[in-house]
Design a protein around this motif. Structure first.
Motif, PDB file in Angstrom:
ATOM      1  N   LEU B 115      30.470  11.460  49.275  1.00  0.00           N
ATOM      2  CA  LEU B 115      29.563  12.206  50.156  1.00  0.00           C
ATOM      3  C   LEU B 115      28.436  12.837  49.344  1.00  0.00           C
ATOM      4  O   LEU B 115      27.258  12.737  49.709  1.00  0.00           O
ATOM      5  N   VAL B 116      28.803  13.472  48.236  1.00  0.00           N
ATOM      6  CA  VAL B 116      27.787  14.115  47.385  1.00  0.00           C
ATOM      7  C   VAL B 116      26.843  13.052  46.818  1.00  0.00           C
ATOM      8  O   VAL B 116      25.624  13.220  46.816  1.00  0.00           O
ATOM      9  N   GLU B 117      27.431  11.936  46.393  1.00  0.00           N
ATOM     10  CA  GLU B 117      26.625  10.833  45.856  1.00  0.00           C
ATOM     11  C   GLU B 117      25.645  10.304  46.917  1.00  0.00           C
ATOM     12  O   GLU B 117      24.482  10.004  46.613  1.00  0.00           O
ATOM     13  N   ALA B 118      26.109  10.216  48.159  1.00  0.00           N
ATOM     14  CA  ALA B 118      25.236   9.762  49.249  1.00  0.00           C
ATOM     15  C   ALA B 118      24.066  10.731  49.420  1.00  0.00           C
ATOM     16  O   ALA B 118      22.926  10.312  49.660  1.00  0.00           O
ATOM     17  N   GLY B 119      24.334  12.013  49.271  1.00  0.00           N
ATOM     18  CA  GLY B 119      23.271  13.018  49.357  1.00  0.00           C
ATOM     19  C   GLY B 119      22.247  12.857  48.244  1.00  0.00           C
ATOM     20  O   GLY B 119      21.049  13.047  48.449  1.00  0.00           O
ATOM     21  N   ILE B 120      22.734  12.497  47.074  1.00  0.00           N
ATOM     22  CA  ILE B 120      21.841  12.339  45.915  1.00  0.00           C
ATOM     23  C   ILE B 120      21.019  11.060  46.033  1.00  0.00           C
ATOM     24  O   ILE B 120      19.817  11.048  45.785  1.00  0.00           O
ATOM     25  N   GLN B 121      21.677   9.980  46.441  1.00  0.00           N
ATOM     26  CA  GLN B 121      21.027   8.661  46.381  1.00  0.00           C
ATOM     27  C   GLN B 121      20.219   8.292  47.622  1.00  0.00           C
ATOM     28  O   GLN B 121      19.405   7.370  47.577  1.00  0.00           O
ATOM     29  N   SER B 122      20.438   8.995  48.735  1.00  0.00           N
ATOM     30  CA  SER B 122      19.709   8.657  49.965  1.00  0.00           C
ATOM     31  C   SER B 122      18.476   9.544  50.099  1.00  0.00           C
ATOM     32  O   SER B 122      18.431  10.644  49.570  1.00  0.00           O
ATOM     33  N   ASP B 123      17.499   9.044  50.861  1.00  0.00           N
ATOM     34  CA  ASP B 123      16.337   9.882  51.168  1.00  0.00           C
ATOM     35  C   ASP B 123      16.729  11.000  52.130  1.00  0.00           C
ATOM     36  O   ASP B 123      16.229  12.103  52.048  1.00  0.00           O
ATOM     37  N   ARG B 124      17.621  10.682  53.059  1.00  0.00           N
ATOM     38  CA  ARG B 124      18.095  11.686  54.017  1.00  0.00           C
ATOM     39  C   ARG B 124      19.583  11.511  54.247  1.00  0.00           C
ATOM     40  O   ARG B 124      20.066  10.392  54.400  1.00  0.00           O
ATOM     41  N   LEU B 125      20.303  12.650  54.271  1.00  0.00           N
ATOM     42  CA  LEU B 125      21.706  12.644  54.692  1.00  0.00           C
ATOM     43  C   LEU B 125      21.755  13.368  56.034  1.00  0.00           C
ATOM     44  O   LEU B 125      21.377  14.534  56.126  1.00  0.00           O
ATOM     45  N   VAL B 126      22.179  12.662  57.076  1.00  0.00           N
ATOM     46  CA  VAL B 126      22.169  13.239  58.421  1.00  0.00           C
ATOM     47  C   VAL B 126      23.607  13.547  58.838  1.00  0.00           C
ATOM     48  O   VAL B 126      24.473  12.668  58.794  1.00  0.00           O
ATOM     49  N   VAL B 127      23.861  14.794  59.230  1.00  0.00           N
ATOM     50  CA  VAL B 127      25.211  15.232  59.573  1.00  0.00           C
ATOM     51  C   VAL B 127      25.386  15.259  61.086  1.00  0.00           C
ATOM     52  O   VAL B 127      24.578  15.862  61.795  1.00  0.00           O
ATOM     53  N   PHE B 128      26.419  14.605  61.574  1.00  0.00           N
ATOM     54  CA  PHE B 128      26.765  14.642  62.990  1.00  0.00           C
ATOM     55  C   PHE B 128      28.102  15.352  63.142  1.00  0.00           C
ATOM     56  O   PHE B 128      29.140  14.820  62.727  1.00  0.00           O
ATOM     57  N   GLY B 129      28.074  16.546  63.697  1.00  0.00           N
ATOM     58  CA  GLY B 129      29.302  17.317  63.822  1.00  0.00           C
ATOM     59  C   GLY B 129      29.243  18.252  65.006  1.00  0.00           C
ATOM     60  O   GLY B 129      28.395  18.101  65.889  1.00  0.00           O
ATOM     61  N   ASP B 130      30.118  19.237  65.018  1.00  0.00           N
ATOM     62  CA  ASP B 130      30.196  20.171  66.131  1.00  0.00           C
ATOM     63  C   ASP B 130      29.222  21.318  65.912  1.00  0.00           C
ATOM     64  O   ASP B 130      29.055  21.773  64.805  1.00  0.00           O
TER      65      ASP B 130
END
Lengths: 130, 130
Positions: B115-130
């Motif tokens: 998850l942290v790696e995805a945040g670092i390597q992506s232009d945007r990390l989009v969270v879908f939650g409550d």
């Protein structure tokens, strides 16, 4: 603080903010959120934590959880300093709405208004909320 | 743009997983890349192949599997969250001495570092939650 990413030793350093919005024991969000925070420390990122809404209860002193048979994980917040996670921001309005003040909290934090918290969020590269 | 997605809620119980799927589909249709979808909290239940919804309803698990396989999206289920909730892949089942595994095709189990790696390597990390 710059809007651009900083590069150190070839690795990307992004500004990560973990937003804690839920009470510590009614749901699992706080506990699993803290697990992500601890893992993030291994990635040498610029990490901060925000506490708002019922999330401010996560930091309240004197938590006793024996009665609900759950582990009291609040001492972990005190250990964050050892992971170089020292930016803890708490929203003033959330504290006040719940009759809490900075003295009720178990770690040193920076208390700020909702507007200031918004500014802080807009400076982040990655915002993950729990 | 390179996106990653975090899904924090379970299938059928919460809109978050449907919204995440529709977002991913729309982003791909616009020519964007989805690098990874990370399933956390009850979101891990999006990846159990034992899910059997009524025939006239959408099949959320199969839908993820198809989208992931077709578009080469890394569908990652958090191991710590999965173990608490009874989701195991073949290796984990063996390791834990369980007689069954239940990971859906196209998903894999891995750690929170993803998850942290995805945040670092992506232009945007989009969270879908409550």
């Amino acid at each position: 603080m710059s809007d651009d990413m900083d590069f150190e030793e070839g690795g990307t350093v992004k500004k990560f903010m973990f937003v804690n919005r839920k009470a510590p024991y009614g749901t699992i969000y706080a506990l699993e959120g803290l697990e992500v925070v601890l893992i993030s420390a291994a990635f040498d990122q610029d990490v901060s934590l925000a506490f708002l809404d019922d999330g401010v209860f996560q930091l309240v002193k004197g938590q006793k959880t024996d009665g609900v048979e759950m582990k009291n994980f609040s001492p972990t917040y005190r250990a964050l300093e050892g992971y170089d996670i020292e930016k803890l921001y708490v929203e003033r309005e959330s504290l006040e709405a719940r009759g809490l003040s900075e003295d009720d909290l178990l770690v040193d934090v920076q208390v700020m208004s909702a507007a200031e918290m918004g500014d802080m969020m807009s400076q982040q590269d990655v915002v993950i909320s729990f | 743009m390179k996106f990653s997605i975090m899904v924090s809620e379970g299938p059928y119980t919460h809109q978050a997983t449907d919204s995440a799927y529709q977002f991913a589909k729309a982003a791909l249709a616009k020519g964007h890349e989805i690098m990874r979808v990370f399933f956390y909290h009850d979101g891990v239940n999006n990846g159990t192949r034992l899910t059997v919804p009524p025939q006239d309803d959408r099949h959320i698990v199969n839908r993820w599997s198809e989208l992931g396989t077709k578009n080469n999206i890394d569908l990652v289920i958090c191991i710590a969250a999965a173990q608490r909730r009874g989701l195991l892949d073949e290796n984990e089942a063996k390791r834990q001495g369980k007689n069954a595994d239940n990971i859906a095709p196209g998903f894999r189990i891995s750690g929170l570092g993803q998850l942290v790696e995805a945040g670092i390597q992506s232009d945007r990390l989009v969270v879908f939650g409550d």
